[in-house]
Design a protein around this motif. Structure first.
Motif, PDB file in Angstrom:
ATOM      1  N   ALA A 117       0.205   2.338  -0.456  1.00  0.00           N
ATOM      2  CA  ALA A 117       0.195   3.779  -0.695  1.00  0.00           C
ATOM      3  C   ALA A 117       0.808   4.114  -2.051  1.00  0.00           C
ATOM      4  CB  ALA A 117       0.945   4.495   0.418  1.00  0.00           C
ATOM      5  N   SER A 118       1.898   3.442  -2.411  1.00  0.00           N
ATOM      6  CA  SER A 118       2.529   3.681  -3.708  1.00  0.00           C
ATOM      7  C   SER A 118       1.567   3.364  -4.844  1.00  0.00           C
ATOM      8  CB  SER A 118       3.798   2.839  -3.846  1.00  0.00           C
ATOM      9  OG  SER A 118       4.835   3.349  -3.038  1.00  0.00           O
ATOM     10  N   ARG A 119       0.821   2.270  -4.707  1.00  0.00           N
ATOM     11  CA  ARG A 119      -0.158   1.924  -5.734  1.00  0.00           C
ATOM     12  C   ARG A 119      -1.262   2.975  -5.812  1.00  0.00           C
ATOM     13  NH1 ARG A 119      -0.547  -4.476  -4.034  1.00  0.00           N
ATOM     14  NH2 ARG A 119       1.317  -5.178  -5.189  1.00  0.00           N
ATOM     15  N   ALA A 120      -1.685   3.453  -4.662  1.00  0.00           N
ATOM     16  CA  ALA A 120      -2.767   4.444  -4.627  1.00  0.00           C
ATOM     17  C   ALA A 120      -2.349   5.754  -5.287  1.00  0.00           C
ATOM     18  CB  ALA A 120      -3.208   4.691  -3.186  1.00  0.00           C
ATOM     19  N   VAL A 121      -1.130   6.217  -5.002  1.00  0.00           N
ATOM     20  CA  VAL A 121      -0.709   7.499  -5.574  1.00  0.00           C
ATOM     21  C   VAL A 121      -0.380   7.358  -7.061  1.00  0.00           C
ATOM     22  CG1 VAL A 121       0.057   8.452  -3.374  1.00  0.00           C
ATOM     23  CG2 VAL A 121       1.688   7.197  -4.803  1.00  0.00           C
ATOM     24  N   GLU A 122       0.081   6.189  -7.493  1.00  0.00           N
ATOM     25  CA  GLU A 122       0.287   5.976  -8.925  1.00  0.00           C
ATOM     26  C   GLU A 122      -1.055   6.013  -9.660  1.00  0.00           C
ATOM     27  OE1 GLU A 122       2.822   5.991 -10.737  1.00  0.00           O
ATOM     28  OE2 GLU A 122       4.543   5.599  -9.435  1.00  0.00           O
TER      29      GLU A 122
END
Length: 220
Positions: free
Chosen positions: A196-201
């Motif tokens: 999720a962190s990668r997706a929102v970045e």
């Protein structure tokens, strides 16, 4: 949230980002605020300006159940009235010396602030838990365009990434910036948080490129 209507709730921070005895700056549509938690854990939201010399109270410090200005040490209660003026220790500050305050509540790990009397409690997102917050230098419409999705009336936008629901709660800041709170299923595994962190970045980079140039970067 999209609305700047008096009495509407704005998600300003995550509960985990504000421990007891801490103060931080935050933003609601009406103004900048000093968000603080007393030593006993009680939340307060004050206008981010000391009535004395205009210093930002978010630069101050929490002592017990009061917020003190870092400049001359004037201290304020959670109700906003001045408790102490160090230069005049024998003086009981008059009721006219006070800082404006706003309604503040926690719900599901999110801190909400309302400018004016709220019409009921803040939104609740059952089954979701906060992961992190990040600032995006783009407005909500641009973030929606980058995500190819629309946020609901409460500012919640769901990303379609094929690995379980990733939701972002959008809050208008100033100067075309948006605070984005990332929410996942309350039962999500740690690996889902990393994804999720990668997706929102990736969404942040795409939205900021759109805001600046009108062109989204190519997918890696």
């Amino acid at each position: 949230m999209h609305s700047d209507t008096t009495g509407s709730w704005t998600p300003v921070a995550l509960s985990g980002d504000l421990p007891a005895g801490a103060v931080m700056s935050a933003q609601i549509p009406a103004e900048a605020i000093a968000l603080w938690r007393s030593a006993s854990g009680r939340l307060s939201a004050s206008a981010d300006r000391c009535p004395h010399r205009g210093m930002r109270l978010s630069h101050g410090f929490v002592r017990g159940e009061a917020l003190s200005c870092i400049y001359h040490g004037w201290s304020y209660a959670q109700t906003g009235h001045c408790l102490r003026i160090p230069a005049h220790p024998g003086l009981v500050p008059p009721e006219t010396i006070r800082v404006a305050t706003h309604a503040v509540e926690e719900s599901g790990g999110i801190i909400w602030v309302s400018a004016g009397k709220p019409m009921g409690g803040p939104p609740r997102f059952e089954g979701l838990a906060p992961l992190r917050s990040l600032t995006v230098h783009a407005d909500i419409a641009t973030i929606e365009a980058a995500a190819v999705a629309k946020a609901g009336p409460e500012g919640l936008l769901e990303l379609d990434r094929g690995a379980g629901p990733i939701c972002v709660l959008l809050s208008v800041q100033k100067d075309n910036t948006t605070l984005m709170h990332v929410l996942l299923s309350a039962t999500a595994e740690p690996a889902a948080g990393i994804a999720a962190s990668r997706a929102v970045e990736s969404l942040r980079r795409k939205a900021e490129a759109l805001q600046t140039t009108g062109v989204a970067p190519c997918r890696q």
